[in-house]
Scaffold this motif. Structure first.
Motif, PDB file in Angstrom:
ATOM      1  N   PHE A   1     -25.755 -34.066  -5.344  1.00  0.00           N
ATOM      2  CA  PHE A   1     -27.156 -33.934  -4.931  1.00  0.00           C
ATOM      3  C   PHE A   1     -27.291 -33.626  -3.448  1.00  0.00           C
ATOM      4  O   PHE A   1     -28.238 -32.978  -3.029  1.00  0.00           O
ATOM      5  CB  PHE A   1     -27.943 -35.211  -5.255  1.00  0.00           C
ATOM      6  CG  PHE A   1     -28.338 -35.297  -6.699  1.00  0.00           C
ATOM      7  CD1 PHE A   1     -29.240 -34.392  -7.234  1.00  0.00           C
ATOM      8  CD2 PHE A   1     -27.801 -36.272  -7.510  1.00  0.00           C
ATOM      9  CE1 PHE A   1     -29.600 -34.464  -8.571  1.00  0.00           C
ATOM     10  CE2 PHE A   1     -28.161 -36.346  -8.845  1.00  0.00           C
ATOM     11  CZ  PHE A   1     -29.050 -35.445  -9.374  1.00  0.00           C
ATOM     12  N   THR A   2     -26.349 -34.074  -2.652  1.00  0.00           N
ATOM     13  CA  THR A   2     -26.438 -33.816  -1.218  1.00  0.00           C
ATOM     14  C   THR A   2     -25.713 -32.545  -0.799  1.00  0.00           C
ATOM     15  O   THR A   2     -26.097 -31.914   0.173  1.00  0.00           O
ATOM     16  CB  THR A   2     -25.883 -35.004  -0.410  1.00  0.00           C
ATOM     17  OG1 THR A   2     -24.537 -35.251  -0.803  1.00  0.00           O
ATOM     18  CG2 THR A   2     -26.716 -36.238  -0.628  1.00  0.00           C
ATOM     19  N   THR A   3     -24.657 -32.162  -1.521  1.00  0.00           N
ATOM     20  CA  THR A   3     -23.872 -30.996  -1.115  1.00  0.00           C
ATOM     21  C   THR A   3     -24.272 -29.706  -1.825  1.00  0.00           C
ATOM     22  O   THR A   3     -24.040 -28.618  -1.297  1.00  0.00           O
ATOM     23  CB  THR A   3     -22.373 -31.242  -1.349  1.00  0.00           C
ATOM     24  OG1 THR A   3     -22.154 -31.540  -2.723  1.00  0.00           O
ATOM     25  CG2 THR A   3     -21.861 -32.369  -0.477  1.00  0.00           C
ATOM     26  N   ALA A   4     -24.873 -29.797  -2.997  1.00  0.00           N
ATOM     27  CA  ALA A   4     -25.204 -28.589  -3.761  1.00  0.00           C
ATOM     28  C   ALA A   4     -26.152 -27.639  -3.034  1.00  0.00           C
ATOM     29  O   ALA A   4     -25.931 -26.422  -3.065  1.00  0.00           O
ATOM     30  CB  ALA A   4     -25.754 -28.967  -5.130  1.00  0.00           C
ATOM     31  N   PRO A   5     -27.195 -28.106  -2.360  1.00  0.00           N
ATOM     32  CA  PRO A   5     -28.089 -27.154  -1.684  1.00  0.00           C
ATOM     33  C   PRO A   5     -27.405 -26.331  -0.589  1.00  0.00           C
ATOM     34  O   PRO A   5     -27.594 -25.118  -0.516  1.00  0.00           O
ATOM     35  CB  PRO A   5     -29.186 -28.050  -1.097  1.00  0.00           C
ATOM     36  CG  PRO A   5     -29.189 -29.254  -1.965  1.00  0.00           C
ATOM     37  CD  PRO A   5     -27.757 -29.462  -2.337  1.00  0.00           C
ATOM     38  N   ILE A   6     -26.594 -26.964   0.237  1.00  0.00           N
ATOM     39  CA  ILE A   6     -25.916 -26.217   1.299  1.00  0.00           C
ATOM     40  C   ILE A   6     -24.858 -25.290   0.697  1.00  0.00           C
ATOM     41  O   ILE A   6     -24.652 -24.176   1.170  1.00  0.00           O
ATOM     42  CB  ILE A   6     -25.306 -27.148   2.369  1.00  0.00           C
ATOM     43  CG1 ILE A   6     -24.885 -26.361   3.598  1.00  0.00           C
ATOM     44  CG2 ILE A   6     -24.125 -27.908   1.855  1.00  0.00           C
ATOM     45  CD1 ILE A   6     -25.968 -26.089   4.549  1.00  0.00           C
ATOM     46  N   CYS A   7     -24.211 -25.736  -0.368  1.00  0.00           N
ATOM     47  CA  CYS A   7     -23.210 -24.896  -1.028  1.00  0.00           C
ATOM     48  C   CYS A   7     -23.871 -23.693  -1.700  1.00  0.00           C
ATOM     49  O   CYS A   7     -23.296 -22.604  -1.719  1.00  0.00           O
ATOM     50  CB  CYS A   7     -22.412 -25.707  -2.039  1.00  0.00           C
ATOM     51  SG  CYS A   7     -21.315 -26.907  -1.256  1.00  0.00           S
ATOM     52  N   ALA A   8     -25.062 -23.887  -2.228  1.00  0.00           N
ATOM     53  CA  ALA A   8     -25.797 -22.756  -2.815  1.00  0.00           C
ATOM     54  C   ALA A   8     -26.112 -21.727  -1.739  1.00  0.00           C
ATOM     55  O   ALA A   8     -25.983 -20.521  -1.966  1.00  0.00           O
ATOM     56  CB  ALA A   8     -27.071 -23.252  -3.476  1.00  0.00           C
ATOM     57  N   ARG A   9     -26.487 -22.191  -0.567  1.00  0.00           N
ATOM     58  CA  ARG A   9     -26.771 -21.277   0.545  1.00  0.00           C
ATOM     59  C   ARG A   9     -25.512 -20.516   0.947  1.00  0.00           C
ATOM     60  O   ARG A   9     -25.546 -19.308   1.207  1.00  0.00           O
ATOM     61  CB  ARG A   9     -27.334 -22.077   1.723  1.00  0.00           C
ATOM     62  CG  ARG A   9     -27.611 -21.285   2.956  1.00  0.00           C
ATOM     63  CD  ARG A   9     -28.793 -20.340   2.763  1.00  0.00           C
ATOM     64  NE  ARG A   9     -28.996 -19.497   3.912  1.00  0.00           N
ATOM     65  CZ  ARG A   9     -29.979 -19.658   4.785  1.00  0.00           C
ATOM     66  NH1 ARG A   9     -30.847 -20.626   4.630  1.00  0.00           N
ATOM     67  NH2 ARG A   9     -30.081 -18.843   5.796  1.00  0.00           N
ATOM     68  N   ILE A  10     -24.392 -21.209   1.006  1.00  0.00           N
ATOM     69  CA  ILE A  10     -23.115 -20.567   1.338  1.00  0.00           C
ATOM     70  C   ILE A  10     -22.780 -19.498   0.300  1.00  0.00           C
ATOM     71  O   ILE A  10     -22.378 -18.384   0.632  1.00  0.00           O
ATOM     72  CB  ILE A  10     -21.990 -21.614   1.423  1.00  0.00           C
ATOM     73  CG1 ILE A  10     -22.201 -22.517   2.633  1.00  0.00           C
ATOM     74  CG2 ILE A  10     -20.619 -20.942   1.482  1.00  0.00           C
ATOM     75  CD1 ILE A  10     -21.294 -23.726   2.653  1.00  0.00           C
ATOM     76  N   LEU A  11     -22.959 -19.837  -0.967  1.00  0.00           N
ATOM     77  CA  LEU A  11     -22.640 -18.896  -2.039  1.00  0.00           C
ATOM     78  C   LEU A  11     -23.532 -17.659  -1.985  1.00  0.00           C
ATOM     79  O   LEU A  11     -23.053 -16.538  -2.142  1.00  0.00           O
ATOM     80  CB  LEU A  11     -22.768 -19.603  -3.383  1.00  0.00           C
ATOM     81  CG  LEU A  11     -22.064 -18.966  -4.563  1.00  0.00           C
ATOM     82  CD1 LEU A  11     -20.589 -18.794  -4.291  1.00  0.00           C
ATOM     83  CD2 LEU A  11     -22.279 -19.794  -5.803  1.00  0.00           C
ATOM     84  N   VAL A  12     -24.802 -17.841  -1.721  1.00  0.00           N
ATOM     85  CA  VAL A  12     -25.716 -16.703  -1.602  1.00  0.00           C
ATOM     86  C   VAL A  12     -25.297 -15.804  -0.446  1.00  0.00           C
ATOM     87  O   VAL A  12     -25.281 -14.576  -0.568  1.00  0.00           O
ATOM     88  CB  VAL A  12     -27.175 -17.189  -1.432  1.00  0.00           C
ATOM     89  CG1 VAL A  12     -28.077 -16.057  -0.988  1.00  0.00           C
ATOM     90  CG2 VAL A  12     -27.671 -17.798  -2.725  1.00  0.00           C
TER      91      VAL A  12
END
Length: 95
Positions: free
Chosen positions: A52-63
């Motif tokens: 829940f804490t790492t998924a948003p930043i990782c999604a940004r990295i992936l995009v």
């Protein structure tokens, strides 16, 4: 093994073995942008209990990786999350 997610392009193992195999240079990971990757294949996994804490930043990295944009976050964090980090560790150990 290091409790961090794995996020980014899927590395071509043959390229890494050819260019980084047997290398004891710890700074080899800093040149991951120059490496070769499987075309159109990306990975985002190993979120574990911190998802829940790492998924948003990782999604940004992936995009950013998919759109080839650079960089919302610093390169050190990207390197720590890069899918090739375990491969580079094994190659430095001679495995």
């Amino acid at each position: 093994k290091d409790y961090l997610p794995v996020v980014g392009p899927l590395p071509k193992v043959a390229y890494y073995k050819e260019n980084y195999g047997g290398s004891k240079r710890t700074h080899a990971a800093s040149r991951m942008d120059d490496a070769e990757y499987e075309a159109g294949l990306y990975i985002a996994t190993a979120f574990g209990s911190r998802g829940f804490t790492t998924a948003p930043i990782c999604a940004r990295i992936l995009v950013e990786e998919i759109l080839n944009e650079r960089y919302f976050i610093n390169c050190d964090l990207r390197r720590h999350l890069h899918p090739a980090r375990f491969l580079l560790r094994r190659l430095r150990r001679g495995e």
